[in-house]
Structure formats: C-alpha cells, structure tokens
Scaffold this active site. Structure first.
Site, PDB file in Angstrom:
ATOM      1  CG  ASP A   1     -15.305  43.453  43.714  1.00 31.72           C
ATOM      2  OD1 ASP A   1     -16.071  43.574  44.675  1.00 31.72           O
ATOM      3  OD2 ASP A   1     -15.660  43.172  42.560  1.00 31.72           O
ATOM      4  CB  ILE A   2     -14.732  38.003  42.871  1.00 31.52           C
ATOM      5  CG1 ILE A   2     -14.085  37.436  44.137  1.00 31.52           C
ATOM      6  CG2 ILE A   2     -14.745  36.926  41.765  1.00 31.52           C
ATOM      7  CD1 ILE A   2     -14.830  36.274  44.753  1.00 31.52           C
TER       8      ILE A   2
ATOM      9  CD  GLU B   1     -19.386  40.784  44.656  1.00 32.08           C
ATOM     10  OE1 GLU B   1     -19.717  41.538  43.724  1.00 32.08           O
ATOM     11  OE2 GLU B   1     -20.174  40.397  45.538  1.00 32.08           O
TER      12      GLU B   1
END
Length: 333
Positions: free
Chosen positions: A201-202, A245
C-alpha cells in the site's frame, strides 16, 4: 453457353496444343472469337514449355501428338504445375473408350471427340472455365473468411487480455489476481509447496494526490507498478493492482524467508527512487507499507485465508508507523 461477365475483367487464357496446323488455326480463331487469350504449341514438349510460361486456365490438348503424346503431356503438366495446373480438355478421335479412360487417368478435366463439333467445343470450354472461375471465387471467399476468423480470434484474445489488465498500470487487475491466485493455490496444494502473498500500500497516497494532482498520482502508480513488475520474473508469480493504491504480489514456490527478502528489497528500491512526497508525515519521498503471508495450501482450505493474513499483516505495518514490512502472525509463529 453464355460466358461469365467476370471474364470481361480478366479474359481466361487458353493454350492450344495440336500438331495439325490447319486445325490449330481453326481452334485459335474459334477461341479468339470468344474473346479468350490464346497461346499455341505444335507438339507436346513445346506445350509443356508454353504451359510453364503462360500459365493458362485451360489447355486444348490433342491426344495424338508425336514423341510426347497428349496423355503423357497432360500428366507432366499436372505434375509440373501442381495445384496451379490448368484444366485440360483432351481431343480424342471418335469415342475411343480406352483413350477416354487414359485421358482421365492422366488428369484431363474432360474430352472432346474429333472431328470437332464447334458448338460442343464452345459449350465445354465455357462450362469448364465457368466452373474454374466459380471454384476460384469460392476459394477466395474461404480465404477471406479464414482471415476474418483469425482476425476475430485475435480480437477476442485481445479483449480477453484487456479484461484482465488494469488500464492505468498495464499490470494484472483484481479479476486476474483472483483467478491466478486460485489456480496457484490448487496447483501448490497438489504439490504441497509454499505459496506467499505480499500486499503493498502506498503510504499517504491521498495526501500525494492532493499535493501534486491526479496526473502525478497516476504517474506514481505507474512507476510503482513497473518497479514491482521488474522485481518479479518467474512464470508462476504475478503482480496485480489490487485496488486504488494497493498492489498484490503472488509468489509461487516461495517460503516466508524469500517473500520477506523480496518485500524489503521492493521497499528499499522505491525509497532509492526518491519520488518526492513533501507532505508525507513519515518521509519526504514516496514509501510503501507491505504485509507478507506464506503457507502451504491444502485442498480443504481456500486462498481467501492467505489474502486475509497478508491483509492483516499490511494493516499491522500501517498501524505501526508505515514504511515497513510486517509478517502475518500465523506465519511468524
């Protein structure tokens, strides 16, 4: 017999092979009157040469030729030209059944009795050429349909591919991920081999979008997708955009140690890329949080268990400050 109007666009070519100069002249004029293109030869050897050169649609071939008779000439034309061989109308004295049999055995299309009945000649030539034209049209239609079928199959394959690919990042989408993970789960259950899953996950991606704009956000997603794809090379492995994301990496025949090493390598490599993220609470560059889970699949369980554990590990990484890799608790124990 009326001629096919298509012949006007490209008149058929007829080769007349006859030693009798007087009869050959009459045949030439008769065919020219029908507006066919005409070539002529006076013996079998010359006929073979002319057939090779002019590639006629029809050969009017006298059976009674010296040295190389019409039957042998007919057979050699068929052998020499193969699938492109012309139709052959053999001219035979009277109704000699033995000669007729030899003509058909040699590959003749039809025969014509001598002396020649000119109306019969015109009708048979017209019928043979019309039949060849119809067959050629059918073959072209079949070829077109075959080509269209191939094009349709390629288009369907492309559509199927597009249905499994994320348009923005050009990596596998969630649907492809689900299919692939299920397949790998079933396969490795049979092999009793390890399967690992990394969820990525960004960190603070909404803040990144708010700061730099959605176009920059899309470019960031593409960059990370490429980085992940470059990190995974084996046929059984897969990188997918899981949603928003978030990304997922399926690692076939990979245990906990291997999955952790890859996850940490990805995290460090992204930080080295130094994509600016000035409003990130934890760093001034874009970072990733990663959750890792590994297990040996069993026939009685499903891949959903692996997803749940990797997702829990990712949540742990985010709750613990982000920009880190966490291992699923069940895997760690």
């Amino acid at each position: 017999m009326s001629r096919n109007p298509e012949f006007k666009k490209k008149p058929p070519f007829i080769l007349i092979v006859d030693e009798d100069a007087s009869r050959r002249g009459l045949l030439v004029r008769a065919m020219q009157n029908e507006e066919y293109g005409v070539f002529e030869a006076s013996n079998g050897e010359e006929g073979l040469k002319r057939a090779r050169e002019c590639k006629p649609d029809l050969v009017l071939l006298d059976a009674d030729l010296p040295i190389l008779d019409g039957f042998e000439c007919c057979g050699q034309i068929q052998s020499m030209m193969g699938e492109t061989a012309p139709a052959i109308l053999m001219m035979i004295v009277g109704n000699d059944n033995a000669a007729i049999d030899r003509a058909f055995e040699a590959g003749a299309t039809d025969f014509l009795s001598k002396p020649i009945h000119w109306t019969v000649l015109r009708q048979r030539v017209g019928r043979i050429l019309a039949s060849r034209w119809a067959i050629a049209q059918l073959q072209r239609q079949i070829q077109r349909e075959h080509l269209l079928t191939e094009q349709l199959e390629r288009a369907n394959q492309q559509l199927q591919r597009l249905a499994l690919i994320d348009r923005l990042t050009q990596i596998a989408n969630r649907r492809y991920f689900d299919q692939h993970l299920s397949q790998q789960w079933n396969q490795l259950a049979r092999e009793e081999s390890s399967l690992s899953l990394i969820m990525c996950d960004i960190d603070w991606f909404k803040s990144y979008n708010d700061t730099y704009g959605h176009q920059a956000g899309d470019e960031c997603l593409q960059t990370i997708a490429n980085l992940l794809s470059d990190s995974v090379k084996r046929a059984g492995d897969l990188v997918a955009r899981y949603g928003g994301e978030e990304f997922a990496i399926v690692l076939s025949h990979t245990d906990t140690k291997g999955a952790l090493q890859l996850a940490e390598s990805i995290r460090e490599t992204l930080k080295e890329r130094a994509i600016p993220h000035k409003n990130s609470p934890i760093n001034d560059v874009v970072t990733l949080s990663l959750g890792v889970a590994s297990m040996i699949p069993t026939p009685k369980s499903s891949a959903n268990k692996l997803i749940a554990e990797a997702d829990d590990a990712l949540y742990q990484a985010k709750e613990s400050g982000r920009d880190m890799t966490c291992l699923a608790q069940s895997t760690a124990t």
